[in-house]
Design a protein around this motif. Sequence first.
Motif, PDB file in Angstrom:
ATOM      1  N   UNK A 374      28.229  20.682 -33.548  1.00 60.17           N
ATOM      2  CA  UNK A 374      29.150  19.934 -34.403  1.00 60.17           C
ATOM      3  C   UNK A 374      30.040  19.095 -33.496  1.00 60.17           C
ATOM      4  N   UNK A 375      30.048  17.782 -33.756  1.00 64.00           N
ATOM      5  CA  UNK A 375      30.784  16.847 -32.901  1.00 64.00           C
ATOM      6  C   UNK A 375      32.198  16.634 -33.450  1.00 64.00           C
ATOM      7  N   UNK A 376      33.202  16.827 -32.596  1.00 60.51           N
ATOM      8  CA  UNK A 376      34.595  16.553 -32.996  1.00 60.51           C
ATOM      9  C   UNK A 376      35.289  15.839 -31.823  1.00 60.51           C
ATOM     10  N   UNK A 377      35.027  14.535 -31.670  1.00 57.83           N
ATOM     11  CA  UNK A 377      35.534  13.818 -30.491  1.00 57.83           C
ATOM     12  C   UNK A 377      36.905  13.170 -30.719  1.00 57.83           C
ATOM     13  N   UNK A 378      37.807  13.887 -31.383  1.00 56.10           N
ATOM     14  CA  UNK A 378      39.049  13.286 -31.891  1.00 56.10           C
ATOM     15  C   UNK A 378      39.924  12.657 -30.804  1.00 56.10           C
ATOM     16  N   UNK A 379      40.626  11.606 -31.199  1.00 55.39           N
ATOM     17  CA  UNK A 379      41.639  11.021 -30.296  1.00 55.39           C
ATOM     18  C   UNK A 379      42.869  11.930 -30.262  1.00 55.39           C
ATOM     19  N   UNK A 380      43.213  12.499 -31.412  1.00 57.34           N
ATOM     20  CA  UNK A 380      44.200  13.583 -31.437  1.00 57.34           C
ATOM     21  C   UNK A 380      43.771  14.540 -32.541  1.00 57.34           C
ATOM     22  N   UNK A 381      44.120  15.798 -32.418  1.00 57.12           N
ATOM     23  CA  UNK A 381      43.694  16.774 -33.429  1.00 57.12           C
ATOM     24  C   UNK A 381      44.687  17.933 -33.463  1.00 57.12           C
ATOM     25  N   UNK A 382      45.572  17.942 -34.451  1.00 51.02           N
ATOM     26  CA  UNK A 382      46.601  18.989 -34.515  1.00 51.02           C
ATOM     27  C   UNK A 382      46.023  20.400 -34.394  1.00 51.02           C
ATOM     28  N   UNK A 383      45.003  20.696 -35.170  1.00 57.56           N
ATOM     29  CA  UNK A 383      44.270  21.953 -34.949  1.00 57.56           C
ATOM     30  C   UNK A 383      42.780  21.658 -34.997  1.00 57.56           C
ATOM     31  N   UNK A 384      42.323  21.190 -36.162  1.00 58.46           N
ATOM     32  CA  UNK A 384      40.890  21.021 -36.365  1.00 58.46           C
ATOM     33  C   UNK A 384      40.323  22.313 -36.917  1.00 58.46           C
ATOM     34  N   UNK A 385      39.589  22.198 -37.995  1.00 56.98           N
ATOM     35  CA  UNK A 385      38.964  23.387 -38.578  1.00 56.98           C
ATOM     36  C   UNK A 385      37.452  23.357 -38.441  1.00 56.98           C
ATOM     37  N   UNK A 386      36.865  22.150 -38.433  1.00 55.94           N
ATOM     38  CA  UNK A 386      35.392  22.110 -38.428  1.00 55.94           C
ATOM     39  C   UNK A 386      34.821  22.728 -37.151  1.00 55.94           C
ATOM     40  N   UNK A 387      35.540  22.606 -36.023  1.00 55.13           N
ATOM     41  CA  UNK A 387      35.018  23.256 -34.808  1.00 55.13           C
ATOM     42  C   UNK A 387      35.099  24.769 -34.941  1.00 55.13           C
ATOM     43  N   UNK A 388      36.093  25.261 -35.688  1.00 53.50           N
ATOM     44  CA  UNK A 388      36.192  26.715 -35.909  1.00 53.50           C
ATOM     45  C   UNK A 388      35.059  27.184 -36.822  1.00 53.50           C
ATOM     46  N   UNK A 389      34.757  26.357 -37.843  1.00 54.54           N
ATOM     47  CA  UNK A 389      33.638  26.706 -38.726  1.00 54.54           C
ATOM     48  C   UNK A 389      32.335  26.678 -37.921  1.00 54.54           C
ATOM     49  N   UNK A 390      32.207  25.688 -37.025  1.00 54.46           N
ATOM     50  CA  UNK A 390      31.030  25.607 -36.158  1.00 54.46           C
ATOM     51  C   UNK A 390      30.880  26.880 -35.332  1.00 54.46           C
ATOM     52  N   UNK A 391      31.961  27.327 -34.718  1.00 57.22           N
ATOM     53  CA  UNK A 391      31.901  28.557 -33.907  1.00 57.22           C
ATOM     54  C   UNK A 391      31.382  29.716 -34.757  1.00 57.22           C
ATOM     55  N   UNK A 392      31.947  29.838 -35.932  1.00 54.49           N
ATOM     56  CA  UNK A 392      31.579  30.944 -36.820  1.00 54.49           C
ATOM     57  C   UNK A 392      30.113  30.900 -37.224  1.00 54.49           C
ATOM     58  N   UNK A 393      29.578  29.667 -37.336  1.00 60.90           N
ATOM     59  CA  UNK A 393      28.204  29.497 -37.811  1.00 60.90           C
ATOM     60  C   UNK A 393      27.217  29.342 -36.648  1.00 60.90           C
ATOM     61  N   UNK A 394      27.682  29.589 -35.428  1.00 57.91           N
ATOM     62  CA  UNK A 394      26.790  29.464 -34.272  1.00 57.91           C
ATOM     63  C   UNK A 394      26.339  28.040 -34.031  1.00 57.91           C
ATOM     64  N   UNK A 395      27.125  27.087 -34.518  1.00 63.54           N
ATOM     65  CA  UNK A 395      26.844  25.661 -34.343  1.00 63.54           C
ATOM     66  C   UNK A 395      27.838  25.171 -33.304  1.00 63.54           C
ATOM     67  N   UNK A 396      27.363  24.938 -32.093  1.00 63.75           N
ATOM     68  CA  UNK A 396      28.305  24.816 -30.975  1.00 63.75           C
ATOM     69  C   UNK A 396      29.151  23.559 -31.084  1.00 63.75           C
ATOM     70  N   UNK A 397      30.464  23.711 -30.980  1.00 61.50           N
ATOM     71  CA  UNK A 397      31.324  22.534 -31.047  1.00 61.50           C
ATOM     72  C   UNK A 397      31.283  21.725 -29.759  1.00 61.50           C
ATOM     73  N   UNK A 398      31.206  20.424 -29.915  1.00 59.22           N
ATOM     74  CA  UNK A 398      31.347  19.510 -28.781  1.00 59.22           C
ATOM     75  C   UNK A 398      32.578  18.672 -29.096  1.00 59.22           C
ATOM     76  N   UNK A 399      33.650  18.893 -28.331  1.00 59.85           N
ATOM     77  CA  UNK A 399      34.960  18.371 -28.736  1.00 59.85           C
ATOM     78  C   UNK A 399      35.635  17.609 -27.607  1.00 59.85           C
ATOM     79  N   UNK A 400      36.580  16.767 -27.998  1.00 56.94           N
ATOM     80  CA  UNK A 400      37.446  16.176 -26.977  1.00 56.94           C
ATOM     81  C   UNK A 400      38.559  17.196 -26.705  1.00 56.94           C
ATOM     82  N   UNK A 401      38.986  17.281 -25.446  1.00 61.57           N
ATOM     83  CA  UNK A 401      39.942  18.320 -25.078  1.00 61.57           C
ATOM     84  C   UNK A 401      41.364  17.878 -25.440  1.00 61.57           C
ATOM     85  N   UNK A 402      41.678  17.892 -26.732  1.00 62.36           N
ATOM     86  CA  UNK A 402      43.035  17.555 -27.212  1.00 62.36           C
ATOM     87  C   UNK A 402      43.441  18.561 -28.280  1.00 62.36           C
TER      88      UNK A 402
END
Length: 485
Positions: A374-402
């Motif tokens: 699951x791609x979450x390349x945000x410019x800013x992201x207060x928390x983000x939930x989709x990457x957490x859902x990805x973790x839970x579903x074994x769908x590896x998050x690919x995120x910007x480090x923010x």
Amino acid sequence: MRVLHAAAEVFPLVKTGGLADVVGALPRALVRQGADVRLVLPGYPAIVDAVLHQKTVVELGPLFGAGRVMLRLGTMPYSHVKAYVVDAPWLYRRAGGPYQAADGSEWPDNLQRFALLGWMAAHLAAGELDPDWMPDVLHAHDWHAALACAYMSAHPGTTAASVFTVHNLAYQGLFSPHDFAQLGLPLHFMQSHGVEFHGQLSFMKAGLKYARRVTTVSPNYAREIATHEFGCGLDGVIRSRGGDVSGILNGVDGEVWNPATDSGLAARYSAADLAGKPRNKAALQKEMGLAAKPGVPLFGVVSRLTAQKGLDLVLAALPALLRQGAQLVVQGSGDPVLEAAFSAAAHAHPGQVAVRVGYDESLAHRLIAGADVILVPSRFEPCGLTQLYGLRYGTLPLVRRVGGLADTVVDADEGALREGRATGFAFDAATPAALEAAIERALALYAQPQRWRALMLSAMAQDFSWDGAADRYLGLYRSLLSPRE
Ligand code: ADP
Ligand code: GLC
């Protein structure tokens, strides 16, 4: 401990983003820990129609342009949390979204609509509307409810403490200074040390200035918004609050997001039995018209299409992603330019890129279950939930480090992989090259099924529960109730 949550969205009744997920889940988690929690919500049709067993608490005369306002108390469907519904038909009962009309324009009376929400919350907190229930803490979410903190501060008799949570500092609720007179606040509130912001009237600033404590939805975002880069012009205000600002990470609602029980999936699965995961991938490829290839890495996006989310980077990195044979599926709505660009990419690469423009809760589940990344390349992201859902579903998050992305995803660098700590992929620069490099690293690991599986298992073992977050909020509430030194 009695806590009143004031918010403009709540899952599953009214949702434009993660705020609704939080307001749907956090009160239930607080109740599980013994707190007495109620919500106060605007009476949009979806709320008025769905909240159960509503009884009138009080009827008020004209307020903020609404001729008649009824405050009703009922019970949320799907949970036993009690909710006050602010039924002001003139302001809330209309078709369209909570903030915007169907054509995407802001409702012209948002000032009145959300001033009323804040006013009601503050007067409930003061014990003036419902003699049977008075909260110890009023917890207001985002700019829509922020004015409650100013009204409480202006109300000398209020004993309840106020907590304001910033879910997204970029949406501030700015209005003309001429509207200030409508709010019924003392004149000195409209000053630079009050709700005035560069000549305008800022609801967000009411929360930041007048709440007893301010929280954000991840510890990292709490630090970021004290800087010029992420402060949206309010970093000075944040810094001036010093230790009153802290971050409490959001959780995942395990009743809604759990691959072992998710009834909308083609097959259910868990860390103990991953066999269902590839069946979800096959089903998603079929549903979206992608080539039915089990071994091809499938990248997914579920997102509002706004500048915040950095999806222009995905468009720029798309040729590299496709060159390496991967597939992309995007679900989102928002900016028409981004909608058109992703639709054009799908048109140009049938079988390899698929796009669904629109909002669809059940497809979001199927997509997160079916994708590999699951791609979450945000410019800013207060928390983000989709990457957490990805973790839970074994769908590896690919995120910007923010923001919260940095707090929740451990990059699969050599060290973290060796130590079994890695849960996804993270990159720093908001550039296509940095995203491409992270995609390449993901593809290299995907080509090693054993290592990929180990990553999936460590992702699925992460515990971002609401119970932990509720515990931290309760600690914060308690600290406000104990006598001050
Ligand atoms: P934000 O609140 O900034 O949009 P979050 O990651 O916190 O970001 O939360 C987004 C929520 O909205 C998630 O529950 C996600 O699944 C959902 N979502 C976003 N876009 C869509 C869409 N097009 N269809 C269905 N759900 C969506
Ligand atoms: C906001 C933020 C998002 C966060 C959500 C819930 O919409 O953009 O990062 O997860 O609120 O707190």
